[in-house]
Design a protein around this motif. Structure first.
Motif, PDB file in Angstrom:
ATOM      1  N   VAL A   1       0.861  -1.189   0.000  1.00  0.00           N
ATOM      2  CA  VAL A   1       0.000   0.000   0.000  1.00  0.00           C
ATOM      3  C   VAL A   1       0.898   1.240   0.000  1.00  0.00           C
ATOM      4  CG1 VAL A   1      -1.748   1.311   1.248  1.00  0.00           C
ATOM      5  CG2 VAL A   1      -1.861  -1.197   1.196  1.00  0.00           C
ATOM      6  N   PHE A   2       0.654   2.108  -0.970  1.00  0.00           N
ATOM      7  CA  PHE A   2       1.432   3.341  -1.104  1.00  0.00           C
ATOM      8  C   PHE A   2       0.660   4.510  -0.511  1.00  0.00           C
ATOM      9  CE2 PHE A   2       2.454   7.004  -4.102  1.00  0.00           C
ATOM     10  CZ  PHE A   2       3.550   7.412  -3.366  1.00  0.00           C
ATOM     11  N   THR A   3       1.295   5.232   0.406  1.00  0.00           N
ATOM     12  CA  THR A   3       0.708   6.432   1.012  1.00  0.00           C
ATOM     13  C   THR A   3       1.617   7.616   0.704  1.00  0.00           C
ATOM     14  OG1 THR A   3      -0.206   5.113   2.821  1.00  0.00           O
ATOM     15  CG2 THR A   3      -0.070   7.504   3.155  1.00  0.00           C
ATOM     16  N   PRO A   4       1.217   8.504  -0.216  1.00  0.00           N
ATOM     17  CA  PRO A   4       2.092   9.629  -0.565  1.00  0.00           C
ATOM     18  C   PRO A   4       2.124  10.726   0.491  1.00  0.00           C
ATOM     19  CG  PRO A   4       0.090   9.673  -1.897  1.00  0.00           C
ATOM     20  CD  PRO A   4       0.039   8.412  -1.107  1.00  0.00           C
ATOM     21  N   TRP A   5       1.002  10.957   1.189  1.00  0.00           N
ATOM     22  CA  TRP A   5       0.917  12.060   2.142  1.00  0.00           C
ATOM     23  C   TRP A   5       0.455  11.532   3.492  1.00  0.00           C
ATOM     24  CZ3 TRP A   5       2.459  16.438  -0.339  1.00  0.00           C
ATOM     25  CH2 TRP A   5       2.310  16.488  -1.722  1.00  0.00           C
ATOM     26  N   ASP A   6       0.933  12.147   4.545  1.00  0.00           N
ATOM     27  CA  ASP A   6       0.395  11.788   5.856  1.00  0.00           C
ATOM     28  C   ASP A   6      -0.857  12.621   6.141  1.00  0.00           C
ATOM     29  OD1 ASP A   6       1.140  14.329   6.777  1.00  0.00           O
ATOM     30  OD2 ASP A   6       2.752  13.592   8.078  1.00  0.00           O
ATOM     31  N   ALA A   7      -1.448  12.428   7.317  1.00  0.00           N
ATOM     32  CA  ALA A   7      -2.716  13.083   7.628  1.00  0.00           C
ATOM     33  C   ALA A   7      -2.600  14.602   7.664  1.00  0.00           C
ATOM     34  CB  ALA A   7      -3.232  12.573   8.975  1.00  0.00           C
ATOM     35  N   TRP A   8      -1.401  15.144   7.893  1.00  0.00           N
ATOM     36  CA  TRP A   8      -1.198  16.583   8.037  1.00  0.00           C
ATOM     37  C   TRP A   8      -0.665  17.240   6.769  1.00  0.00           C
ATOM     38  CZ3 TRP A   8      -3.514  18.190  12.248  1.00  0.00           C
ATOM     39  CH2 TRP A   8      -3.699  17.256  13.281  1.00  0.00           C
ATOM     40  N   GLY A   9      -0.609  16.466   5.690  1.00  0.00           N
ATOM     41  CA  GLY A   9      -0.203  17.048   4.425  1.00  0.00           C
ATOM     42  C   GLY A   9       1.276  16.995   4.136  1.00  0.00           C
ATOM     43  N   ASN A  10       2.034  16.255   4.945  1.00  0.00           N
ATOM     44  CA  ASN A  10       3.460  16.094   4.686  1.00  0.00           C
ATOM     45  C   ASN A  10       3.680  14.987   3.663  1.00  0.00           C
ATOM     46  OD1 ASN A  10       4.463  17.963   6.776  1.00  0.00           O
ATOM     47  ND2 ASN A  10       3.511  16.481   8.167  1.00  0.00           N
ATOM     48  N   ARG A  11       4.597  15.225   2.744  1.00  0.00           N
ATOM     49  CA  ARG A  11       4.933  14.199   1.751  1.00  0.00           C
ATOM     50  C   ARG A  11       5.773  13.127   2.434  1.00  0.00           C
ATOM     51  NH1 ARG A  11       4.248  13.793  -4.206  1.00  0.00           N
ATOM     52  NH2 ARG A  11       4.838  11.605  -4.476  1.00  0.00           N
ATOM     53  N   VAL A  12       5.277  11.869   2.443  1.00  0.00           N
ATOM     54  CA  VAL A  12       5.992  10.798   3.133  1.00  0.00           C
ATOM     55  C   VAL A  12       6.399   9.658   2.200  1.00  0.00           C
ATOM     56  CG1 VAL A  12       5.035  11.251   5.418  1.00  0.00           C
ATOM     57  CG2 VAL A  12       3.779   9.765   3.823  1.00  0.00           C
ATOM     58  N   ASP A  13       5.645   9.450   1.104  1.00  0.00           N
ATOM     59  CA  ASP A  13       5.951   8.365   0.158  1.00  0.00           C
ATOM     60  C   ASP A  13       6.266   7.070   0.906  1.00  0.00           C
ATOM     61  OD1 ASP A  13       5.506  10.127  -1.844  1.00  0.00           O
ATOM     62  OD2 ASP A  13       7.540  10.133  -2.645  1.00  0.00           O
ATOM     63  N   ARG A  14       5.311   6.611   1.671  1.00  0.00           N
ATOM     64  CA  ARG A  14       5.488   5.415   2.494  1.00  0.00           C
ATOM     65  C   ARG A  14       4.855   4.208   1.800  1.00  0.00           C
ATOM     66  NH1 ARG A  14       3.811   7.529   6.930  1.00  0.00           N
ATOM     67  NH2 ARG A  14       1.617   6.920   6.698  1.00  0.00           N
ATOM     68  N   ILE A  15       5.578   3.087   1.805  1.00  0.00           N
ATOM     69  CA  ILE A  15       5.069   1.850   1.208  1.00  0.00           C
ATOM     70  C   ILE A  15       4.980   0.790   2.303  1.00  0.00           C
ATOM     71  CG2 ILE A  15       5.456   0.033  -0.495  1.00  0.00           C
ATOM     72  CD1 ILE A  15       7.005   2.066  -2.159  1.00  0.00           C
ATOM     73  N   ALA A  16       3.773   0.316   2.560  1.00  0.00           N
ATOM     74  CA  ALA A  16       3.562  -0.767   3.518  1.00  0.00           C
ATOM     75  C   ALA A  16       3.669  -2.092   2.765  1.00  0.00           C
ATOM     76  CB  ALA A  16       2.190  -0.642   4.174  1.00  0.00           C
ATOM     77  N   LEU A  17       4.542  -2.969   3.232  1.00  0.00           N
ATOM     78  CA  LEU A  17       4.850  -4.217   2.537  1.00  0.00           C
ATOM     79  C   LEU A  17       4.017  -5.379   3.071  1.00  0.00           C
ATOM     80  CD1 LEU A  17       8.734  -3.810   2.476  1.00  0.00           C
ATOM     81  CD2 LEU A  17       7.131  -3.353   0.602  1.00  0.00           C
ATOM     82  N   THR A  18       3.950  -6.454   2.278  1.00  0.00           N
ATOM     83  CA  THR A  18       3.218  -7.647   2.690  1.00  0.00           C
ATOM     84  C   THR A  18       4.004  -8.396   3.762  1.00  0.00           C
ATOM     85  OG1 THR A  18       4.264  -9.124   1.085  1.00  0.00           O
ATOM     86  CG2 THR A  18       2.351  -7.846   0.327  1.00  0.00           C
ATOM     87  N   PRO A  19       3.339  -9.302   4.510  1.00  0.00           N
ATOM     88  CA  PRO A  19       4.063 -10.071   5.533  1.00  0.00           C
ATOM     89  C   PRO A  19       5.263 -10.832   4.988  1.00  0.00           C
ATOM     90  CG  PRO A  19       1.702 -10.276   5.864  1.00  0.00           C
ATOM     91  CD  PRO A  19       1.881  -9.535   4.574  1.00  0.00           C
ATOM     92  N   ALA A  20       5.136 -11.429   3.796  1.00  0.00           N
ATOM     93  CA  ALA A  20       6.259 -12.182   3.225  1.00  0.00           C
ATOM     94  C   ALA A  20       7.441 -11.267   2.949  1.00  0.00           C
ATOM     95  CB  ALA A  20       5.833 -12.899   1.941  1.00  0.00           C
ATOM     96  N   TRP A  21       7.159 -10.034   2.540  1.00  0.00           N
ATOM     97  CA  TRP A  21       8.246  -9.084   2.289  1.00  0.00           C
ATOM     98  C   TRP A  21       8.834  -8.572   3.595  1.00  0.00           C
ATOM     99  CZ3 TRP A  21      10.112  -6.078  -2.107  1.00  0.00           C
ATOM    100  CH2 TRP A  21       9.914  -6.756  -3.310  1.00  0.00           C
ATOM    101  N   GLN A  22       8.025  -8.456   4.610  1.00  0.00           N
ATOM    102  CA  GLN A  22       8.552  -8.017   5.898  1.00  0.00           C
ATOM    103  C   GLN A  22       9.505  -9.045   6.502  1.00  0.00           C
ATOM    104  OE1 GLN A  22       5.390  -6.632   8.550  1.00  0.00           O
ATOM    105  NE2 GLN A  22       4.246  -5.903   6.766  1.00  0.00           N
ATOM    106  N   GLU A  23       9.242 -10.331   6.248  1.00  0.00           N
ATOM    107  CA  GLU A  23      10.136 -11.360   6.773  1.00  0.00           C
ATOM    108  C   GLU A  23      11.286 -11.660   5.822  1.00  0.00           C
ATOM    109  OE1 GLU A  23       7.779 -14.879   7.350  1.00  0.00           O
ATOM    110  OE2 GLU A  23       7.736 -15.386   5.218  1.00  0.00           O
ATOM    111  N   GLY A  24      11.275 -11.043   4.638  1.00  0.00           N
ATOM    112  CA  GLY A  24      12.300 -11.309   3.635  1.00  0.00           C
ATOM    113  C   GLY A  24      13.726 -11.054   4.082  1.00  0.00           C
ATOM    114  N   PRO A  25      14.029  -9.894   4.692  1.00  0.00           N
ATOM    115  CA  PRO A  25      15.422  -9.658   5.108  1.00  0.00           C
ATOM    116  C   PRO A  25      15.930 -10.699   6.097  1.00  0.00           C
ATOM    117  CG  PRO A  25      14.184  -7.599   5.107  1.00  0.00           C
ATOM    118  CD  PRO A  25      13.179  -8.693   4.897  1.00  0.00           C
ATOM    119  N   GLY A  26      15.077 -11.142   7.023  1.00  0.00           N
ATOM    120  CA  GLY A  26      15.502 -12.150   7.987  1.00  0.00           C
ATOM    121  C   GLY A  26      15.835 -13.466   7.326  1.00  0.00           C
TER     122      GLY A  26
END
Length: 564
Positions: free
Chosen positions: A76-101
């Motif tokens: 899930v891509f979130t370009p802006w936070d609730a206050w209008g700041n540009r954050v370009d945040r990407i929330a990854l799937t569980p498999a991707w979160q465990e990928g580095p480990g």
């Protein structure tokens, strides 16, 4: 009324419900992988790496068996936070979160660069990748590019960048592990990278900054990237491009001159966050001279093409494992599918193609390991240059074919999303596209052949066949035909390019047949296993030749047939 409900409930309880396919440990159950490793690796090394193979084999089984009990998720891509700041945040799937480990614990990149295992390092690495890939939800994509980046930086001789980045790329600790992207594709140029428009400008402080648009960035969540850019003021064309290294975030974790426009909405590989981005003053460092960047980034492509081939194999193997298990479970017309001659024949044909592709891809891994360890002969290095695009070309197309056939083997259930089966086909379609389409790779192989690559290919093929102690006249005859076709088209450039795909497939299938013949002879002699020989016979029956020489004018007429 109560009695009526009880009768309905009882009838429902007695109705038939088909059991779903299940997977066992994908290392223990993989006869082809285990037999290959027994022939190829020293016994002591096999014993050392087997615990990792066992764990990844079980992880593969668990991930599949659990997938049908949980909903799919996507980044899930979130370009802006609730206050209008540009954050370009990407929330990854569980498999991707465990990928580095998983990647660091099992050394999925580090193993390929392990000097202690020498020429066997790449076989060890790709056995791990092969087992992990499908369960990874394509986390192997950024791993492939990170492996390529480590290889390219080591080859560059840039001591400062090697010291800073390579230990992070090869880290066995998730806390210090970095991913690297490979940012080449732009709207103006896909495979034609010479049309790239990203510009590199050097400021008064001596620091380079990049400006431009990158159209496909599959590892935008990584900490670093290698990218191509045109230094300000130089000419056009590919030779004027330079290769740059950049880090995506600053010390405080903020994006560093990188803006994410959106995530791609793709047919498959949907768990993989592929982004469109703008570089707006991204800080970057030239890796080498300010030209010939395409040549400098070539080691990345060679590595990622082999990853692509091995991941294609992993999909084929998953398809076959599921189809075989289901054939034991599913009955029709009074017999299980495994007792239906035509179904058995179909599965056997898929298995034969897979086994030949497996031995070709892992032979490329052997050659890469030998070249990396400095023990490859000149002929082996030339063969590696030819077989790398050929292996990627063939396995990518074959994975789509086998995935499609697998869905058909399940009948209507193969078309239902909640079985997990359609995803295999959607994901497989990326293999012929990433890292060079079939036609691009065929033309790459043609350039290698024109540079003298045919002689090492033929020498190696004959040596493989001679080692079996059998004649294998049919394979040699088709190899002769390929050589004759190439000579016959030598003075006709249009015919040569038009037939490049058929030539590439012929050379590939001939060499794969020779490798399978070599392994079949060994398996029969050492393991008393005739299955590789059966696979060879069926593979040969499918045919090796795809040579053709059509009229170029007729082809142009058909390709441009826009009018009734």
């Amino acid at each position: 009324m109560a009695r009526s409900r009880r009768r309905c409930a009882g009838a429902a309880a007695m109705s038939f419900v088909q059991s779903a396919p299940e997977l066992g440990n994908q290392y223990r159950d993989d006869r082809v992988l285990r037999s290959y490793l027994a022939r190829t690796l020293p016994a002591a090394l096999r014993e050392t790496i087997e615990p990792d193979l066992e764990l990844l084999g079980q992880h593969a089984a668990d991930a599949w068996n659990e997938r049908t009990h949980r909903p799919r998720s996507e980044p899930v891509f979130t370009p802006w936070d609730a206050w209008g700041n540009r954050v370009d945040r990407i929330a990854l799937t569980p498999a991707w979160q465990e990928g580095p480990g998983i990647a660091t614990r099992h050394g999925l990149i580090a193993a390929g660069h392990d000097e202690a295992t020498g020429e066997h390092a790449r076989v060890h690495q790709f056995a791990l990748v092969y087992l992990y890939h499908v369960a990874s939800e394509f986390y192997t994509c950024p791993l492939a590019m990170t492996d390529g980046a480590a290889t390219a930086l080591k080859a560059s001789g840039n001591a400062a960048l090697i010291a800073r980045a390579v230990p992070r790329f090869l880290s066995r600790d998730a806390a210090t592990f970095w991913l690297s992207g490979q940012w080449m594709t732009e709207t103006a140029g896909g495979s034609d990278v010479g049309r790239s428009e990203t510009e590199a400008r050097r400021g008064a402080d001596g620091q380079w900054r990049l400006y431009g648009r990158k159209w496909f960035t599959s590892a935008v969540v990584g900490e670093a990237a290698l990218t191509l850019a045109r230094p300000e003021g130089v000419g056009s064309g590919g030779s004027a491009l330079a290769m740059f290294y950049l880090e995506t975030h600053d010390a405080e974790g903020r994006w560093q001159g990188v803006r994410i426009d959106r995530l791609k909405d793709k047919l498959g590989t949907r768990e993989l966050p592929t982004a469109e981005i703008h570089l707006d003053g991204a800080l970057a460092t030239p890796v080498g001279e300010l030209r010939n960047g395409v040549r400098m980034i070539a080691p990345v492509l060679n590595i990622t093409r082999l990853w692509n081939a091995v991941c294609s194999l992993a999909t084929m193997r998953r398809c076959l494992a599921l189809a075989r298990d289901y054939a034991h479970r599913r009955s029709a017309f009074g017999r299980t599918l495994l007792e239906q001659p035509l179904h058995v024949d179909t599965l056997a044909g898929m298995q034969a193609e897979f086994e030949a592709a497996f031995h070709l891809s892992f032979h490329v891994a052997e050659l890469l390991g030998r070249a990396q360890a400095g023990v490859a002969s000149a002929g082996e290095r030339a063969l590696l240059r030819l077989l790398t695009p050929l292996a990627k070309l063939w396995t990518g197309k074959l994975a789509v074919k086998i995935a499609s056939e697998t869905l058909e083997a399940f009948g209507g259930m193969g078309y239902l999303e909640d079985t997990g089966l359609p995803q295999l086909l959607r994901d497989a379609q990326v293999y012929p596209i990433w890292e060079g389409t079939t036609n691009v790779l065929a033309l790459d192989a043609l350039r290698v052949l024109e540079g003298g690559g045919l002689a090492p290919w033929r020498h190696a093929l004959d040596a493989l066949l001679d080692a079996t102690g059998a004649d294998h006249a049919a394979i040699r005859a088709d190899a002769d035909a390929a050589e004759a076709w190439l000579r016959g088209c030598a003075d006709d450039r249009l015919a040569l390019e038009a037939g490049a795909r058929g030539l590439a497939l012929t050379l590939t299938r001939c060499f794969a047949a020779a490798l399978l013949a070599r392994h079949a002879a060994w398996a029969l002699s050492v393991q008393a296993d005739r299955r590789p020989h059966a696979a060879l016979q069926r593979f040969l029956a499918h045919g090796l030749q795809h040579l053709r020489r059509h009229d170029i004018d007729d082809a142009a007429t058909l390709a441009n047939d826009f009018h009734p």
